[in-house]
Write an enzyme that holds these catalytic residues in place. Structure first.
Site, PDB file in Angstrom:
ATOM      1  N   ASN A   1       0.857  -1.188   0.000  1.00 28.43           N
ATOM      2  CA  ASN A   1       0.000   0.000   0.000  1.00 28.43           C
ATOM      3  C   ASN A   1       0.894   1.239   0.000  1.00 28.43           C
ATOM      4  O   ASN A   1       1.545   1.536  -0.983  1.00 28.43           O
ATOM      5  CB  ASN A   1      -0.950  -0.053   1.203  1.00 28.43           C
ATOM      6  N   GLU A   2       0.947   1.944   1.132  1.00 23.39           N
ATOM      7  CA  GLU A   2       1.801   3.143   1.190  1.00 23.39           C
ATOM      8  C   GLU A   2       3.137   2.767   1.813  1.00 23.39           C
ATOM      9  O   GLU A   2       3.381   3.021   2.981  1.00 23.39           O
ATOM     10  CB  GLU A   2       1.118   4.211   2.052  1.00 23.39           C
TER      11      GLU A   2
HETATM   12  O1  AHR Z   1      -7.933   5.551   3.839  1.00 24.46           O
HETATM   13  C1  AHR Z   1      -7.293   5.816   5.008  1.00 24.46           C
HETATM   14  C2  AHR Z   1      -5.803   5.569   4.932  1.00 24.46           C
HETATM   15  O2  AHR Z   1      -5.178   6.590   4.246  1.00 24.46           O
HETATM   16  C3  AHR Z   1      -5.389   4.366   4.168  1.00 24.46           C
HETATM   17  O3  AHR Z   1      -5.421   3.237   4.922  1.00 24.46           O
HETATM   18  C4  AHR Z   1      -3.978   4.673   3.792  1.00 24.46           C
HETATM   19  O4  AHR Z   1      -3.600   4.023   2.612  1.00 24.46           O
HETATM   20  C5  AHR Z   1      -3.951   6.161   3.709  1.00 24.46           C
HETATM   21  O5  AHR Z   1      -2.935   6.680   4.464  1.00 24.46           O
END
Ligand code: AHR
Length: 664
Positions: free
Chosen positions: A377-378
């Site tokens: 993800n991030e």
């Molecule tokens: O959507 C909320 C959060 O925002 C997600 O989990 C993340 O990917 C982003 O930082």
């Protein structure tokens, strides 16, 4: 027309303003349709946050149905003699309860479940109660329970909204079910179970679902919430997160394999959002896995969206836990990579393959035709690309047609972004997932963000974005207007931007951790925000190809002398329509004239409709009390010759639709 638009029309007439203000002259060339706009362009991002899954889209009304929360009786009240035992019929959910009779006709043993902020039930609708039960060993048959839906704090004589008796007639574990039909609508009902015979009974996986779920599926979704998704006609559905994919540690990452197969045996997982923000702490927030990867694939199929699963790359959430112990050593990634390969097999393999068989047994022998997968993800730092690389090698080798999505980190720019984009190019991912939760000034300044992107590298997936607005993270019209403005830049650059999904999707009004969100709900109602309507207007009026639109030969992106206007144009091949989107982010009415060049001889352009999203108070949004306060308003559109002349009100998003005809 909104009251604001009426007021504005009266004001404009009285002042002769429409006649005298400077006209913003735009030009669209309809002769040469540009880049194709991908079918996936406008989609949805579902994350299991804000009680979006359990307590939200997943229609189960019972919380902690399998007694696996760390405090086994969390969400349950007990009375009389209730024991928790741990040798139940489901290996991965071994706990269950035993109710024993107090041996006195006027004393009672039982349990009561609070649901998710109560249970929303509707008068006259059928609710399916089910339970795995057995007569407690060594007791004579049968045992009986009474199952009730109870109105809280009721002043009426009879508390139950519905009640039924159930006879448990076997010594072995068996599934029993009955139907409850409430006599009244109630947002905060509870489920009460009494032992009504002296024979002790064991109960496991106590469940209550509306029979009227989305498409009638037994382990189904809340109809009104799923319908809101379907009404967007999204091109892609990204799931299940977000940071939830990563977990706070590796043990709590989202493991898709634990979310498929019979629901009774899907193990509980912690929901990392329960403690992420101490000021919004939800200690009873866990993931049942009931809305799992099979259900996500099915939902994608049923709403016509390409499924886009995101899976762990072997790094826990780096915001929460960037400790080396939360990083799988690169040399030990094999099981994680195998999870990715198995997921493709689960989605696409034939019904005789190991994971295709699991899917077929769940009711879907045909493949789901998965085309996209995101790894991580991030993530950030060198630890990400070095883990992503072996995933890419293995997936490309086994499934060369699957498109792989990498991440540019958590920021819209900055050090990590600048490091990760070249890394994603080096690794040759197909798309790069960019995230931006940013203030108004950022959205206003990003109209040309993608104009200079490298056309030869990976494509862009704007995977999470939302405008925070005025330093406050809340839904209001102005934020959604700036999202609409920003999206003209996505559309104009559809050759490089292939997908975009606003975030997050759902939030329970009593259980949110993160805002803004696209759809709010309580136990009975749903609110589509103005951000929802912006997304929907884009998705429903997408077009198949970009058309060049300029003002003084420049793209219309809120630039100098552009009076706060943003615009894009598209052509839809299917019905030969031309779609022009204009966003007026200024507080002034803006006269526009759009001339359409490049019509063939005898070809004509006729106005079809204009849809506007606007309001007099830009700090407002739709609410539970007024869910339809701000909605798109459609009116007929006429044009003169090949020029569209109109005035776009302050703070308004307008979609103009025109039909191209061959003429005689
Ligand atoms: O959507 C909320 C959060 O925002 C997600 O989990 C993340 O990917 C982003 O930082």
């Amino acid at each position: 027309m909104t009251s604001y638009q009426l007021l504005f029309a009266a004001f404009a007439l009285a002042s002769g303003l429409t006649a005298s203000a400077q006209v913003n002259e735009m030009a669209v060339d309809v002769k040469k349709p540009g880049a194709a706009i991908q079918p996936t362009m406008y989609g949805l991002f579902f994350e299991d946050i804000n009680y979006g899954a359990d307590g939200g889209l997943y229609a189960e009304l019972v919380k902690n149905r399998s007694f696996e929360f760390p405090q086994r009786l969390m969400a349950w009240k007990t009375f009389g003699t209730v024991e928790v035992l741990s040798d139940g019929p489901f290996e991965r959910n071994p706990h269950y309860i035993r109710l024993s009779g107090p041996g006195h006709a006027h004393k009672h043993t039982g349990v009561e479940n609070e649901g998710y902020f109560g249970m929303g039930v509707k008068q006259g609708e059928a609710y399916r109660f089910s339970v795995w039960a057995r007569i407690a060993q060594d007791a004579p048959a049968p045992s009986k329970i009474r199952v009730e839906l109870v109105k809280p704090n009721s002043s009426s004589e009879w508390h139950a909204l519905a009640a039924q008796e159930l006879t448990v007639d076997a010594k072995g574990w068996k599934k029993y079910q009955l139907t409850l039909t409430p006599a009244a609508t109630e947002a905060k009902a509870t489920l009460r179970i009494f032992l009504t015979s002296p024979v002790p009974v064991d109960l496991e996986h106590i469940s209550l679902f509306p029979e009227g779920t989305w498409k009638g599926h037994e382990n189904g979704l809340r109809k009104d919430l799923a319908q809101a998704l379907a009404d967007v006609k999204p091109g892609v559905l990204r799931f299940p997160g977000g940071c939830i994919v990563e977990g706070t540690d590796l043990a709590t990452r989202y493991d898709w394999k634990k979310t498929v197969g019979p629901v009774e045996n899907r193990p509980l997982n912690e929901n990392r959002w329960h403690y992420t923000f101490p000021h919004r702490f939800y200690p009873d927030y866990y993931q049942s896995g009931g809305l799992g990867f099979y259900e996500f694939f099915l939902l994608s199929e049923e709403i016509g969206a390409e499924p886009l699963p995101v899976i762990s790359c072997g790094l826990a959430c780096q915001f929460q836990n960037n400790h080396p112990e939360a990083h799988v050593p690169v040399a030990d990634l094999a099981p994680y990579i195998q999870d990715a390969l198995d997921l493709v097999e689960f989605a696409n393999g034939d019904e005789h393959s190991t994971w295709g068989k699991v899917r077929a047994e769940m009711g879907h022998p045909a493949p789901f035709n998965l085309k996209l997968i995101a790894i991580g993800n991030e993530q950030w730092g060198a630890e990400y690309p070095e883990r992503l690389e072996p995933f890419i090698k293995a997936i490309r080798k086994a499934y060369p047609n699957i498109k792989i999505i990498g991440s540019s980190g958590p920021g819209s720019e900055g050090e990590q972004f600048d490091y990760l984009w070249p890394e994603m190019k080096r690794l040759n991912v197909d798309l790069v997932d960019e995230h931006f939760y940013r203030p108004e000034s950022w959205f206003l300044s990003q109209g040309t963000r993608y104009d200079g992107y490298d056309r030869k590298g990976p494509k862009v997936f704007a995977g999470e974005y939302a405008c925070h607005g005025k330093g406050k993270k809340w839904n209001h019209f102005h934020a959604s207007l700036l999202e609409a403005a920003f999206m003209t830049g996505l559309e104009r650059n559809a050759d490089v931007v292939h997908m975009a999904t606003y975030a997050p999707l759902f939030a329970h009004v009593e259980g949110w951790q993160w805002r803004p969100d696209m759809i709010w709900f309580d136990n009975l109602n749903v609110v589509r925000t103005t951000s929802y309507y912006v997304q929907q207007l884009y998705a429903l009026n997408k077009g198949s190809h970009v058309l060049p639109l300029t003002m003084s030969q420049k793209p219309v992106a809120g630039g100098e002398n552009q009076n706060g206007l943003f615009a894009s144009a598209a052509w839809e091949e299917r019905d030969n329509t031309v779609i022009v989107k204009v966003v007026n982010t200024s507080g002034k009415p803006q006269p526009i004239s759009v001339s359409f060049a490049g019509l063939k001889k005898k070809e004509t352009l006729t106005g079809s409709a204009c849809v506007k999203l606007s309001t007099g108070d830009v700090d407002k949004d739709n609410t539970l009390e007024h869910p339809l306060a701000i909605t798109p308003q459609e009116s007929p559109l006429s044009i003169s010759g090949s020029t569209l002349s109109a005035t776009i009100e302050p703070y308004t998003f307008a979609v103009y639709k025109l039909v191209k005809a061959a003429g005689k």
